[in-house]
Write a protein that holds these residues in place. Structure first.
Motif, PDB file in Angstrom:
ATOM      1  N   MET A  97       0.843  -1.204   0.000  1.00  0.00           N
ATOM      2  CA  MET A  97       0.000   0.000   0.000  1.00  0.00           C
ATOM      3  C   MET A  97       0.872   1.246   0.000  1.00  0.00           C
ATOM      4  N   GLY A  98       0.454   2.268  -0.763  1.00  0.00           N
ATOM      5  CA  GLY A  98       1.224   3.497  -0.840  1.00  0.00           C
ATOM      6  C   GLY A  98       1.064   4.349   0.406  1.00  0.00           C
ATOM      7  N   GLU A  99       2.006   5.256   0.584  1.00  0.00           N
ATOM      8  CA  GLU A  99       1.965   6.158   1.730  1.00  0.00           C
ATOM      9  C   GLU A  99       0.844   7.185   1.552  1.00  0.00           C
ATOM     10  N   LEU A 100       0.063   7.397   2.602  1.00  0.00           N
ATOM     11  CA  LEU A 100      -1.003   8.389   2.555  1.00  0.00           C
ATOM     12  C   LEU A 100      -0.422   9.793   2.506  1.00  0.00           C
ATOM     13  N   LYS A 101      -1.033  10.659   1.732  1.00  0.00           N
ATOM     14  CA  LYS A 101      -0.555  12.025   1.587  1.00  0.00           C
ATOM     15  C   LYS A 101      -1.633  13.014   2.006  1.00  0.00           C
ATOM     16  N   LYS A 102      -1.177  14.182   2.382  1.00  0.00           N
ATOM     17  CA  LYS A 102      -2.091  15.248   2.777  1.00  0.00           C
ATOM     18  C   LYS A 102      -3.054  15.573   1.630  1.00  0.00           C
ATOM     19  N   VAL A 103      -4.318  15.762   1.982  1.00  0.00           N
ATOM     20  CA  VAL A 103      -5.321  16.108   0.979  1.00  0.00           C
ATOM     21  C   VAL A 103      -5.128  17.563   0.567  1.00  0.00           C
ATOM     22  N   ARG A 104      -5.004  17.792  -0.729  1.00  0.00           N
ATOM     23  CA  ARG A 104      -4.800  19.145  -1.240  1.00  0.00           C
ATOM     24  C   ARG A 104      -6.142  19.774  -1.610  1.00  0.00           C
ATOM     25  N   PRO A 105      -6.444  20.956  -1.097  1.00  0.00           N
ATOM     26  CA  PRO A 105      -7.699  21.622  -1.490  1.00  0.00           C
ATOM     27  C   PRO A 105      -7.620  22.103  -2.930  1.00  0.00           C
ATOM     28  N   SER A 106      -8.767  22.328  -3.533  1.00  0.00           N
ATOM     29  CA  SER A 106      -8.807  22.771  -4.926  1.00  0.00           C
ATOM     30  C   SER A 106      -8.290  24.198  -5.053  1.00  0.00           C
ATOM     31  N   HIS A 107      -7.797  24.535  -6.242  1.00  0.00           N
ATOM     32  CA  HIS A 107      -7.278  25.878  -6.492  1.00  0.00           C
ATOM     33  C   HIS A 107      -8.377  26.930  -6.360  1.00  0.00           C
ATOM     34  N   ARG A 108      -9.621  26.514  -6.628  1.00  0.00           N
ATOM     35  CA  ARG A 108     -10.697  27.511  -6.625  1.00  0.00           C
ATOM     36  C   ARG A 108     -10.975  28.081  -5.240  1.00  0.00           C
ATOM     37  N   THR A 109     -10.421  27.432  -4.190  1.00  0.00           N
ATOM     38  CA  THR A 109     -10.659  27.935  -2.834  1.00  0.00           C
ATOM     39  C   THR A 109      -9.560  28.882  -2.349  1.00  0.00           C
ATOM     40  N   GLU A 110      -8.511  29.066  -3.143  1.00  0.00           N
ATOM     41  CA  GLU A 110      -7.340  29.781  -2.647  1.00  0.00           C
ATOM     42  C   GLU A 110      -7.619  31.238  -2.316  1.00  0.00           C
TER      43      GLU A 110
END
Length: 398
Positions: A1-14
């Motif tokens: 199983m791959g390493e879990l990564k931080k969820v990235r928010p969408s660009h539209r919320t920046e």
């Protein structure tokens, strides 16, 4: 199983920001340290000495007792839609369609989402209510600011508005009475904006949520009453004039020549169907609000006039502050006549005095002079205490 990564928010919320709520974080830190607070930052009448009219509450309860607790029609219950239609016609508007929504904010969301494509722009007042900027950021569109003229009672600068239009402009937003300035727009100004919209084939989005909280002797005028052909979406709801912000009930009235608005309206209907419906039982408060006892509006306007007059008098007596008289809603937008970044001013004011206001730059990039917004909803004794603290702060700050 791959390493879990931080969820990235969408660009539209920046670029989404909402200064009215964001400033509360500073106030909360003062409260944690034991400091008191005078909240002048948010336009919720219920936080002060205003109450939702009992007949509106009873109408919602009666609807629940009558088992109106399932889904309603996506566009709104017939009784509510009919009451909104009658009210619109009293103001001279002939509706093509009416959509009942979860607050006026959802109606605004529908109107923008059904209209604006990536890279297109909408002209928004600056200063103006930040929801429009936030929604356009989410849509990856552009909120293109047009100036309100402080020297002319914060009326829209129509010449500047015209210079902001290009081939990718889709609509013009009017907020009348305006949040945050309290300006009420003249018929002459509205006719100039209508002429501009017609010349460039633009939709007019008219936010009239404060339309009955008029603090001068002039009537409120809806642009849709001045031009029955131009595509205009008029927003309103129960939050402000009807003192029920927590009901989250609003609506959009679509008007204009049917052949011009039919496809756009159907796009908004699709969005309404996709989210099912607004709160079913609370929609039954709409006929009660619009056609029932209106005493609460008279009482609210009377209180707000007194508090507006106190606010303008006290602010203009403080060295380093000037304030135009607001003629509607319950906001003042004073100007700081000292060299300061308005957000720093608002933060320092909260930290040192507990008076919570919102920095003017949170309402748009124009004007480039420093301002802050405050509500004059609190009773006179609370306002007086806030102004005493502000005056003392300004003596030190200046």
């Amino acid at each position: 199983m791959g390493e879990l990564k931080k969820v990235r928010p969408s660009h539209r919320t920046e670029n989404i920001a909402y200064a009215i709520r964001d400033i509360v974080c500073v106030a909360e830190r003062r409260a944690e340290q034991g400091g008191d607070l005078i909240y002048l930052n948010i336009g919720d009448p219920i936080q002060f000495d205003f109450r939702t009219p009992p007949h509106m509450i009873e109408a919602a309860y009666e609807a629940m007792r009558a088992a109106h607790t399932g889904y309603s029609s996506s566009l709104g219950v017939p009784e509510a839609v009919a009451a909104i239609r009658r009210k619109a016609r009293q103001k001279g508007i002939e509706p093509y369609e009416i959509l009942v929504t979860n607050g006026a904010s959802e109606a605004i969301d529908f109107a923008l989402s059904a209209l604006v494509n990536k890279g297109e722009n909408v002209l928004v007042p600056s200063p103006g209510y930040p929801l429009y900027n936030a929604l356009l950021s989410r849509l990856i569109g552009e909120a293109r600011p047009y100036a309100l003229d402080e020297a002319n009672g914060w009326q829209p600068d129509v010449d500047h508005m015209a210079r902001q239009i290009d081939e990718r402009t889709r609509a013009i937003v009017l907020i009348n009475p305006n949040n945050p300035t309290g300006a009420v727009y003249s018929e002459e100004t509205l006719r100039q904006v209508i002429a501009l919209a017609r010349a460039h084939n633009l939709v007019l989005l008219s936010d009239e949520i404060y339309d009955q909280l008029i603090l001068n002797s002039k009537p409120h005028i809806s642009p849709a009453a001045l031009d029955p052909e131009l595509p205009i979406i008029t927003f309103n709801g129960l939050s402000k004039c009807y003192l029920a912000p927590g009901f989250r009930i609003g609506w959009a009235v679509v008007s204009g020549a049917p052949e011009l608005v039919e496809d756009y309206t159907e796009a908004m209907r699709k969005m309404a169907r996709a989210r099912l419906c607004a709160s079913h039982p609370k929609q039954f408060a709409i006929p009660s609000a619009l056609e029932g006892d209106q005493t609460h509006i008279q009482e609210a306007v009377s209180k707000l006039r007194r508090r507006r007059d106190l606010t303008v008098e006290r602010l203009n007596a403080i060295p380093g502050i000037s304030c135009q008289r607001p003629d509607g809603a319950f906001y003042a937008f004073p100007r700081l006549e000292v060299p300061v970044y308005d957000k720093d001013f608002a933060i320092d004011l909260i930290r040192e005095t507990g008076v919570v206001v919102v920095h003017g730059s949170g309402f748009g990039t124009l004007p480039r002079t420093p301002h802050f917004r405050m509500v004059f909803l609190p009773p006179e004794d609370v306002l007086s205490e806030a102004f005493d603290r502000l005056e003392s702060f300004m003596r030190r700050y200046a």
